[in-house]
Design an enzyme around this catalytic site. Structure first.
Site, mmCIF file in Angstrom:
data_model
loop_
_atom_site.group_PDB
_atom_site.id
_atom_site.type_symbol
_atom_site.label_atom_id
_atom_site.label_comp_id
_atom_site.label_asym_id
_atom_site.label_seq_id
_atom_site.Cartn_x
_atom_site.Cartn_y
_atom_site.Cartn_z
ATOM 1 C CB CYS A 192 -0.922 -0.010 1.225
ATOM 2 S SG CYS A 192 -1.883 1.502 1.431
ATOM 3 C CB CYS A 200 -5.274 3.218 -4.302
ATOM 4 S SG CYS A 200 -4.316 1.700 -4.541
#
Length: 267
Positions: free
Chosen positions: A71, A212
């Site tokens: 991430c 994201c």
């Protein structure tokens, strides 16, 4: 369990300092803390851990309890926490992730990390360029990108159409399509000009999120390979902006990370 909630471009996770805390069932805890009505409320759970092979380790879990590989926004938050709390001793350090070692550079202000640069490594195109796909009865085109986790990038021809997409209705058709054996993160992109692109994202295991980091990198990379933007581009997300650049075939992400609040929860 003591925790801190942090966000990068609105991509929010519950973070636990595993230099001090011990977590036995992270998948189960991720589901509980992520619930925005009965838990803390987050896109998932990230553990900040010691590492045998790097300066610090990020161990992440999505809101549905599934384990994530990487991430980008989470990496920046882990980097800020580790730097601010003295777990790393330099502005340049390494981070262990499920997608390998990432190289971090902190830009400090008043002794705390303000901007964090992450060398995300090399991306790989994983589809035809582009590849046709049937989503819920409609023919679409995507570009597949792997940057330590899988992405499918779709292009939308107007900002208005991008803003009006009902991802809560259609997102799972993209994520769980049979073309993607391990599900996929889906990015929806509008190209404003060669230096600016707009993005929404449906993350596997979490649904639509405000940002994201790996998705921004994948989208920028696909757009660069299309020749539709420069090798340095700003990605505008619902939760904020990220600067993505391509240098010597490696992708760099630059952005802020911020604390939201700290707390303690019993299970």
């Amino acid at each position: 369990m003591k925790f801190v909630k942090m966000q990068g471009a609105g991509n929010d996770y519950v973070y636990v300092d595993c230099f001090k805390e011990k977590i036995k069932n992270p998948s189960e805890i991720a589901i509980k803390v992520s619930d925005r009505h009965f838990g803390v409320g987050s896109d998932g759970l990230i553990l900040i851990c010691p590492s045998d092979i790097a300066d610090v380790k990020m161990d992440m879990y999505n809101a549905d309890g599934s384990r994530g590989l990487m991430c980008g926004n989470g990496a920046r938050c882990v980097a800020k926490y580790a730097y601010d709390h003295g777990y790393v001793k330099s502005e340049n350090f390494t981070m262990e992730t499920g997608a390998g070692i990432k190289y971090i550079k902190v830009e400090p202000k008043d002794g705390k990390a303000e901007y964090i640069n992450v060398n995300m490594g090399k991306a790989v195109i994983t589809s035809e360029f582009p590849e046709k796909i049937l989503i819920n009865g409609e023919e679409k085109e995507f570009i597949g990108v792997d940057i330590g986790n899988p992405h499918a990038v779709y292009y939308i021809d107007s900002l208005e159409k991008l803003q009006n997409m009902d991802l809560n209705r259609v997102g799972e058709y993209y994520e769980k399509h049979e073309r993607f054996s391990q599900k996929v993160n889906s990015e929806f992109i509008y190209i404003k000009d060669r230096k600016n692109i707009y993005m929404r994202v449906w993350e596997r295991g979490s649904g639509e999120t405000l940002a994201c980091g790996t998705g921004a990198c994948a989208s920028a990379f696909a757009t660069m390979k299309k020749g539709a933007c420069d090798t340095s581009v700003r990605v505008h997300l619902l939760g904020g902006d990220l600067d993505i650049s391509l240098e010597n075939d490696e992708i760099y992400m630059r952005g802020k990370a911020e604390y939201v609040f700290t707390g303690e929860i019993n299970f």
